[in-house]
Design a protein around this motif. Sequence first.
Motif, PDB file in Angstrom:
ATOM      1  N   LYS A  70       0.834  -1.210   0.000  1.00 26.56           N
ATOM      2  CA  LYS A  70       0.000   0.000   0.000  1.00 26.56           C
ATOM      3  C   LYS A  70       0.863   1.252   0.000  1.00 26.56           C
ATOM      4  CE  LYS A  70      -4.053  -1.982   2.346  1.00 26.56           C
ATOM      5  NZ  LYS A  70      -4.837  -1.989   3.623  1.00 26.56           N
ATOM      6  N   ASN A  71       1.929   1.236   0.777  1.00 24.58           N
ATOM      7  CA  ASN A  71       2.827   2.390   0.821  1.00 24.58           C
ATOM      8  C   ASN A  71       3.475   2.649  -0.539  1.00 24.58           C
ATOM      9  OD1 ASN A  71       2.249   2.628   3.526  1.00 24.58           O
ATOM     10  ND2 ASN A  71       4.206   1.804   4.244  1.00 24.58           N
ATOM     11  N   ALA A  72       3.888   1.566  -1.187  1.00 24.02           N
ATOM     12  CA  ALA A  72       4.497   1.712  -2.510  1.00 24.02           C
ATOM     13  C   ALA A  72       3.510   2.320  -3.502  1.00 24.02           C
ATOM     14  CB  ALA A  72       4.992   0.354  -3.011  1.00 24.02           C
ATOM     15  N   ILE A  73       2.270   1.870  -3.467  1.00 21.39           N
ATOM     16  CA  ILE A  73       1.249   2.409  -4.366  1.00 21.39           C
ATOM     17  C   ILE A  73       0.993   3.892  -4.054  1.00 21.39           C
ATOM     18  CG2 ILE A  73      -1.220   2.287  -4.935  1.00 21.39           C
ATOM     19  CD1 ILE A  73      -0.947  -0.786  -4.713  1.00 21.39           C
ATOM     20  N   THR A  74       0.977   4.232  -2.764  1.00 22.09           N
ATOM     21  CA  THR A  74       0.813   5.636  -2.372  1.00 22.09           C
ATOM     22  C   THR A  74       1.939   6.493  -2.938  1.00 22.09           C
ATOM     23  OG1 THR A  74      -0.353   5.073  -0.328  1.00 22.09           O
ATOM     24  CG2 THR A  74       0.718   7.231  -0.405  1.00 22.09           C
ATOM     25  N   LEU A  75       3.153   6.018  -2.826  1.00 23.67           N
ATOM     26  CA  LEU A  75       4.298   6.779  -3.335  1.00 23.67           C
ATOM     27  C   LEU A  75       4.261   6.898  -4.854  1.00 23.67           C
ATOM     28  CD1 LEU A  75       7.179   5.344  -1.085  1.00 23.67           C
ATOM     29  CD2 LEU A  75       5.964   7.505  -0.808  1.00 23.67           C
ATOM     30  N   LEU A  76       3.845   5.839  -5.535  1.00 23.50           N
ATOM     31  CA  LEU A  76       3.761   5.876  -6.997  1.00 23.50           C
ATOM     32  C   LEU A  76       2.631   6.784  -7.473  1.00 23.50           C
ATOM     33  CD1 LEU A  76       4.339   2.080  -7.755  1.00 23.50           C
ATOM     34  CD2 LEU A  76       5.863   3.945  -8.428  1.00 23.50           C
ATOM     35  N   ASP A  77       1.484   6.700  -6.811  1.00 19.71           N
ATOM     36  CA  ASP A  77       0.306   7.456  -7.261  1.00 19.71           C
ATOM     37  C   ASP A  77       0.383   8.937  -6.902  1.00 19.71           C
ATOM     38  OD1 ASP A  77      -0.645   5.099  -8.230  1.00 19.71           O
ATOM     39  OD2 ASP A  77      -2.245   4.842  -6.746  1.00 19.71           O
ATOM     40  N   ASN A  78       1.212   9.271  -5.937  1.00 18.92           N
ATOM     41  CA  ASN A  78       1.373  10.675  -5.522  1.00 18.92           C
ATOM     42  C   ASN A  78       2.833  11.088  -5.649  1.00 18.92           C
ATOM     43  OD1 ASN A  78      -1.474  11.206  -4.121  1.00 18.92           O
ATOM     44  ND2 ASN A  78      -0.741   9.195  -3.440  1.00 18.92           N
ATOM     45  N   ARG A  79       3.450  10.637  -6.716  1.00 15.77           N
ATOM     46  CA  ARG A  79       4.905  10.737  -6.831  1.00 15.77           C
ATOM     47  C   ARG A  79       5.407  12.178  -6.777  1.00 15.77           C
ATOM     48  NH1 ARG A  79       9.280  10.911 -10.281  1.00 15.77           N
ATOM     49  NH2 ARG A  79      10.978   9.495  -9.681  1.00 15.77           N
ATOM     50  N   ASP A  80       4.754  13.095  -7.450  1.00 14.31           N
ATOM     51  CA  ASP A  80       5.235  14.485  -7.499  1.00 14.31           C
ATOM     52  C   ASP A  80       5.362  15.073  -6.090  1.00 14.31           C
ATOM     53  OD1 ASP A  80       5.367  14.308 -10.215  1.00 14.31           O
ATOM     54  OD2 ASP A  80       3.539  15.460 -10.597  1.00 14.31           O
ATOM     55  N   LYS A  81       4.382  14.781  -5.267  1.00 13.52           N
ATOM     56  CA  LYS A  81       4.402  15.283  -3.890  1.00 13.52           C
ATOM     57  C   LYS A  81       5.616  14.745  -3.135  1.00 13.52           C
ATOM     58  CE  LYS A  81       1.976  14.434   0.497  1.00 13.52           C
ATOM     59  NZ  LYS A  81       0.806  13.763   1.115  1.00 13.52           N
ATOM     60  N   PHE A  82       5.877  13.448  -3.267  1.00 10.49           N
ATOM     61  CA  PHE A  82       6.964  12.839  -2.501  1.00 10.49           C
ATOM     62  C   PHE A  82       8.333  13.164  -3.088  1.00 10.49           C
ATOM     63  CE2 PHE A  82       3.270  10.264  -1.265  1.00 10.49           C
ATOM     64  CZ  PHE A  82       3.356  10.433   0.113  1.00 10.49           C
ATOM     65  N   VAL A  83       8.392  13.372  -4.398  1.00 11.98           N
ATOM     66  CA  VAL A  83       9.643  13.816  -5.011  1.00 11.98           C
ATOM     67  C   VAL A  83      10.103  15.121  -4.372  1.00 11.98           C
ATOM     68  CG1 VAL A  83      10.621  14.826  -7.117  1.00 11.98           C
ATOM     69  CG2 VAL A  83       9.414  12.639  -7.235  1.00 11.98           C
ATOM     70  N   GLN A  84       9.178  16.040  -4.167  1.00  8.05           N
ATOM     71  CA  GLN A  84       9.526  17.330  -3.589  1.00  8.05           C
ATOM     72  C   GLN A  84       9.988  17.192  -2.139  1.00  8.05           C
ATOM     73  OE1 GLN A  84       9.633  19.979  -5.742  1.00  8.05           O
ATOM     74  NE2 GLN A  84      10.883  20.742  -4.058  1.00  8.05           N
ATOM     75  N   ILE A  85       9.312  16.320  -1.386  1.00  4.99           N
ATOM     76  CA  ILE A  85       9.719  16.080   0.006  1.00  4.99           C
ATOM     77  C   ILE A  85      11.156  15.549   0.050  1.00  4.99           C
ATOM     78  CG2 ILE A  85       9.336  14.579   2.013  1.00  4.99           C
ATOM     79  CD1 ILE A  85       6.323  14.758   1.366  1.00  4.99           C
ATOM     80  N   VAL A  86      11.436  14.548  -0.782  1.00  4.66           N
ATOM     81  CA  VAL A  86      12.765  13.935  -0.786  1.00  4.66           C
ATOM     82  C   VAL A  86      13.817  14.942  -1.250  1.00  4.66           C
ATOM     83  CG1 VAL A  86      14.187  12.118  -1.816  1.00  4.66           C
ATOM     84  CG2 VAL A  86      11.855  11.605  -1.086  1.00  4.66           C
ATOM     85  N   LYS A  87      13.521  15.712  -2.282  1.00  3.91           N
ATOM     86  CA  LYS A  87      14.488  16.693  -2.786  1.00  3.91           C
ATOM     87  C   LYS A  87      14.816  17.750  -1.740  1.00  3.91           C
ATOM     88  CE  LYS A  87      13.893  16.525  -7.814  1.00  3.91           C
ATOM     89  NZ  LYS A  87      13.464  17.282  -9.019  1.00  3.91           N
ATOM     90  N   ASN A  88      13.809  18.211  -1.029  1.00  2.00           N
ATOM     91  CA  ASN A  88      14.052  19.223   0.004  1.00  2.00           C
ATOM     92  C   ASN A  88      14.960  18.676   1.099  1.00  2.00           C
ATOM     93  OD1 ASN A  88      12.420  21.040  -1.359  1.00  2.00           O
ATOM     94  ND2 ASN A  88      10.623  20.676  -0.080  1.00  2.00           N
TER      95      ASN A  88
END
Length: 369
Positions: free
Chosen positions: A329-347
């Motif tokens: 479920k977590n993997a699907i969340t990260l894939l389906d909301n990728r843009d949001k998490f990309v920004q978190i990781v980049k920051n």
Amino acid sequence: MKIVISGFYGLGNTGDEAILESIVDNLRGELDSPEITVFSLSPEETARTHQVKSIYRGWRHQFGDKIKALREADLLVSGGGGLLQDTYPTKFIFGPLPYYLLIVFLAKLCRTKVMFFSQGIGPITSTWGKILMKIFANMADFVTVRDQYSKDYLLKLGVTRPKTVVTSDIVFAFKKKEDDACLKSLELSNTDNLVAVSVRPWFEKVKQFEQIASILDELIEARKITPVFVPMEGHHDVNASQKVLEKMKHADKCVMLGEKFTPNQYLNFISKCQLTIGMRLHALIFSTISGVPHIGLSYDKKVESLLKRSGMWEYSAVLEEINEENLTKNAITLLDNRDKFVQIVKNNAETMRVDAIRNLDLLKEHFVK
């Protein structure tokens, strides 16, 4: 300035080779023509790859050359990486912990300054290991560690004489060069849904291989991903990857990279992926640097510490506590909301990049005349 670097180099571990490349590149970028010597198990290869002097790191050969290099050096850089630990058996002078501390002792006998550089500390559980740390680690002139856990651990062990500053893993200051050798080697018709998978052996633990297989099968069916196994330590990780593939229903949908690529090439590949699922610390660091969301399987506190700093800990798990359904479920969340998490990781990666560069600033402040 003459600098000797001591670490787990020349043994084919991608994470440690990335550490060395990052240290060498950044020293050259920050200092005026430093003369660098590296203690390596493969000195000829290390010298050729990094254009440095290199001496065999073991005790059996070139002992006099090691003494000469330390005597002539202005500074011994011990690190980075998880050098100071006794996960593997530690005897009187055998094992990683005594080795690295005795190199420090030799440097001090040669009247050479010592810096523990961007290190991760522990675990150190043996009585002998604790004694060695209290005696020899206190000989360092300055210490930087890659996480708060390591600083706290040093204090717990009674290492108090050198000042200790929390920075981050020096690989966060890695100087990336464009190179798509990994991706080209796969000859994939579709590269839109790549998921990097990094697994490693961990003593007798094998349950995680079946659990990872189940998670990947579910993601293949739910999101049509292409899992790509990234062997960060040669045949060791290839064998671990094969154990996952043997448990999978959809192994035919997976591919595996070769084991002879450079750290820079692996970093470039991971940067092209949608997600990383991994055990190897530096596969997760490569993902963080690249802004790739990731799920870590923590077999060691160093992995947990990174995941907390990258913002991905709540989507990850301790190795012994994997829940397949939750991680899927977590993997699907990260894939389906990728843009949001990309920004978190980049920051978070930018914060750690600044901290990584601080290792060099502190080296200059304390050791450059």
